[in-house]
Motif scaffolding. Structure first.
Motif, PDB file in Angstrom:
ATOM      1  N   LEU A  92       0.835  -1.216   0.000  1.00  0.00           N
ATOM      2  CA  LEU A  92       0.000   0.000   0.000  1.00  0.00           C
ATOM      3  C   LEU A  92       0.863   1.255   0.000  1.00  0.00           C
ATOM      4  O   LEU A  92       0.609   2.194  -0.763  1.00  0.00           O
ATOM      5  CB  LEU A  92      -0.894   0.035   1.238  1.00  0.00           C
ATOM      6  CG  LEU A  92      -2.240  -0.643   1.170  1.00  0.00           C
ATOM      7  CD1 LEU A  92      -2.951  -0.512   2.520  1.00  0.00           C
ATOM      8  CD2 LEU A  92      -3.098  -0.061   0.073  1.00  0.00           C
ATOM      9  N   LEU A  93       1.879   1.282   0.841  1.00  0.00           N
ATOM     10  CA  LEU A  93       2.750   2.437   0.945  1.00  0.00           C
ATOM     11  C   LEU A  93       3.505   2.673  -0.362  1.00  0.00           C
ATOM     12  O   LEU A  93       3.579   3.806  -0.845  1.00  0.00           O
ATOM     13  CB  LEU A  93       3.719   2.260   2.114  1.00  0.00           C
ATOM     14  CG  LEU A  93       4.550   3.463   2.526  1.00  0.00           C
ATOM     15  CD1 LEU A  93       3.687   4.676   2.815  1.00  0.00           C
ATOM     16  CD2 LEU A  93       5.394   3.107   3.749  1.00  0.00           C
ATOM     17  N   GLN A  94       4.019   1.621  -0.964  1.00  0.00           N
ATOM     18  CA  GLN A  94       4.718   1.749  -2.250  1.00  0.00           C
ATOM     19  C   GLN A  94       3.773   2.266  -3.334  1.00  0.00           C
ATOM     20  O   GLN A  94       4.127   3.166  -4.105  1.00  0.00           O
ATOM     21  CB  GLN A  94       5.311   0.409  -2.678  1.00  0.00           C
ATOM     22  CG  GLN A  94       6.485  -0.038  -1.848  1.00  0.00           C
ATOM     23  CD  GLN A  94       6.872  -1.492  -2.127  1.00  0.00           C
ATOM     24  OE1 GLN A  94       6.177  -2.220  -2.845  1.00  0.00           O
ATOM     25  NE2 GLN A  94       7.976  -1.921  -1.543  1.00  0.00           N
ATOM     26  N   ARG A  95       2.570   1.713  -3.385  1.00  0.00           N
ATOM     27  CA  ARG A  95       1.609   2.140  -4.410  1.00  0.00           C
ATOM     28  C   ARG A  95       1.129   3.562  -4.165  1.00  0.00           C
ATOM     29  O   ARG A  95       0.942   4.337  -5.107  1.00  0.00           O
ATOM     30  CB  ARG A  95       0.427   1.168  -4.469  1.00  0.00           C
ATOM     31  CG  ARG A  95       0.832  -0.172  -5.047  1.00  0.00           C
ATOM     32  CD  ARG A  95      -0.324  -1.118  -5.143  1.00  0.00           C
ATOM     33  NE  ARG A  95       0.126  -2.373  -5.735  1.00  0.00           N
ATOM     34  CZ  ARG A  95      -0.656  -3.414  -5.919  1.00  0.00           C
ATOM     35  NH1 ARG A  95      -1.940  -3.348  -5.573  1.00  0.00           N
ATOM     36  NH2 ARG A  95      -0.187  -4.520  -6.450  1.00  0.00           N
ATOM     37  N   TYR A  96       0.923   3.917  -2.916  1.00  0.00           N
ATOM     38  CA  TYR A  96       0.529   5.289  -2.589  1.00  0.00           C
ATOM     39  C   TYR A  96       1.621   6.263  -3.020  1.00  0.00           C
ATOM     40  O   TYR A  96       1.338   7.286  -3.643  1.00  0.00           O
ATOM     41  CB  TYR A  96       0.249   5.420  -1.086  1.00  0.00           C
ATOM     42  CG  TYR A  96      -0.028   6.842  -0.672  1.00  0.00           C
ATOM     43  CD1 TYR A  96      -1.280   7.417  -0.890  1.00  0.00           C
ATOM     44  CD2 TYR A  96       0.969   7.614  -0.087  1.00  0.00           C
ATOM     45  CE1 TYR A  96      -1.529   8.734  -0.537  1.00  0.00           C
ATOM     46  CE2 TYR A  96       0.723   8.937   0.267  1.00  0.00           C
ATOM     47  CZ  TYR A  96      -0.525   9.486   0.048  1.00  0.00           C
ATOM     48  OH  TYR A  96      -0.764  10.793   0.394  1.00  0.00           O
ATOM     49  N   ASP A 101       3.532  10.411  -6.583  1.00  0.00           N
ATOM     50  CA  ASP A 101       4.559  10.901  -7.509  1.00  0.00           C
ATOM     51  C   ASP A 101       3.963  11.206  -8.876  1.00  0.00           C
ATOM     52  O   ASP A 101       4.242  12.250  -9.474  1.00  0.00           O
ATOM     53  CB  ASP A 101       5.699   9.886  -7.666  1.00  0.00           C
ATOM     54  CG  ASP A 101       6.592   9.799  -6.440  1.00  0.00           C
ATOM     55  OD1 ASP A 101       6.526  10.696  -5.573  1.00  0.00           O
ATOM     56  OD2 ASP A 101       7.351   8.817  -6.353  1.00  0.00           O
ATOM     57  N   SER A 102       3.126  10.297  -9.377  1.00  0.00           N
ATOM     58  CA  SER A 102       2.518  10.487 -10.694  1.00  0.00           C
ATOM     59  C   SER A 102       1.587  11.693 -10.717  1.00  0.00           C
ATOM     60  O   SER A 102       1.624  12.511 -11.637  1.00  0.00           O
ATOM     61  CB  SER A 102       1.734   9.239 -11.110  1.00  0.00           C
ATOM     62  OG  SER A 102       2.590   8.134 -11.239  1.00  0.00           O
ATOM     63  N   VAL A 103       0.748  11.808  -9.706  1.00  0.00           N
ATOM     64  CA  VAL A 103      -0.202  12.919  -9.635  1.00  0.00           C
ATOM     65  C   VAL A 103       0.549  14.248  -9.508  1.00  0.00           C
ATOM     66  O   VAL A 103       0.216  15.227 -10.185  1.00  0.00           O
ATOM     67  CB  VAL A 103      -1.184  12.717  -8.462  1.00  0.00           C
ATOM     68  CG1 VAL A 103      -1.989  13.974  -8.182  1.00  0.00           C
ATOM     69  CG2 VAL A 103      -2.112  11.542  -8.740  1.00  0.00           C
ATOM     70  N   GLN A 108       2.445  19.376 -11.665  1.00  0.00           N
ATOM     71  CA  GLN A 108       3.530  20.319 -11.951  1.00  0.00           C
ATOM     72  C   GLN A 108       3.560  20.682 -13.437  1.00  0.00           C
ATOM     73  O   GLN A 108       3.780  21.842 -13.797  1.00  0.00           O
ATOM     74  CB  GLN A 108       4.883  19.745 -11.511  1.00  0.00           C
ATOM     75  CG  GLN A 108       5.035  19.603 -10.011  1.00  0.00           C
ATOM     76  CD  GLN A 108       4.839  20.899  -9.258  1.00  0.00           C
ATOM     77  OE1 GLN A 108       5.232  21.969  -9.698  1.00  0.00           O
ATOM     78  NE2 GLN A 108       4.203  20.811  -8.093  1.00  0.00           N
ATOM     79  N   GLU A 109       3.342  19.698 -14.291  1.00  0.00           N
ATOM     80  CA  GLU A 109       3.309  19.966 -15.736  1.00  0.00           C
ATOM     81  C   GLU A 109       2.172  20.920 -16.078  1.00  0.00           C
ATOM     82  O   GLU A 109       2.351  21.876 -16.846  1.00  0.00           O
ATOM     83  CB  GLU A 109       3.149  18.660 -16.521  1.00  0.00           C
ATOM     84  CG  GLU A 109       4.365  17.763 -16.487  1.00  0.00           C
ATOM     85  CD  GLU A 109       4.108  16.362 -17.044  1.00  0.00           C
ATOM     86  OE1 GLU A 109       2.990  16.100 -17.567  1.00  0.00           O
ATOM     87  OE2 GLU A 109       5.021  15.533 -16.943  1.00  0.00           O
ATOM     88  N   LYS A 110       0.997  20.672 -15.533  1.00  0.00           N
ATOM     89  CA  LYS A 110      -0.159  21.531 -15.805  1.00  0.00           C
ATOM     90  C   LYS A 110       0.026  22.914 -15.190  1.00  0.00           C
ATOM     91  O   LYS A 110      -0.350  23.923 -15.795  1.00  0.00           O
ATOM     92  CB  LYS A 110      -1.457  20.885 -15.301  1.00  0.00           C
ATOM     93  CG  LYS A 110      -1.870  19.695 -16.128  1.00  0.00           C
ATOM     94  CD  LYS A 110      -2.098  20.138 -17.558  1.00  0.00           C
ATOM     95  CE  LYS A 110      -2.457  19.027 -18.489  1.00  0.00           C
ATOM     96  NZ  LYS A 110      -2.581  19.498 -19.880  1.00  0.00           N
TER      97      LYS A 110
END
Length: 130
Positions: A92-96, A101-103, A108-110
């Motif tokens: 769970l922690l790794q996936r969170y 990171d992805s979000v 940041q790009e937007k």
């Protein structure tokens, strides 16, 4: 054009996974990391400046929502009890962390697209009839 002093404009995104209530977010993640580092919920709570009872409630609520334990508690022994993260909690922690990171990368790009210096100049010019 005057340059304002201090911290430049930036965005901050917080990722929370929800059901009826919060199922996982920065607080649970920080508690889990603290348990991994200190070997106890009490140590993790102290690191965060949180009361043990609050930390215990947060963990119990998260475990009830997910339907499995997030820590394995070992009572007593020569040096007292300790806790370790379950395999599910580690995943769970790794996936969170990966989701966050992805979000944040997309945010940041937007942000750079919508609030770059050129766009900010355009916003300032709107009120000056240019």
């Amino acid at each position: 054009m005057e340059r304002e002093q201090g911290v430049p404009l930036h965005c901050k995104v917080t990722v929370r996974i929800l059901k009826e209530t919060r199922a996982f977010g920065p607080g649970v993640a920080q508690l889990l990391r603290g348990i991994g580092e200190t070997g106890s919920l009490q140590g993790a709570a102290q690191q965060m400046g949180m009361s043990y009872s609050k930390a215990w409630t947060v963990m119990k609520e998260a475990e009830n929502i997910w339907g499995f334990p997030l820590t394995e508690r070992h009572v007593g022994g020569l040096h007292g009890g300790h806790s370790v993260l379950t395999a599910q909690a580690q995943i769970l922690l790794q996936r969170y962390d990966s989701l966050e990171d992805s979000v944040c990368r997309v945010a940041q790009e937007k942000f750079a697209e919508y609030f770059n210096p050129q766009e900010l100049r355009r916003l300032k010019e709107i009120g000056h009839g240019k």
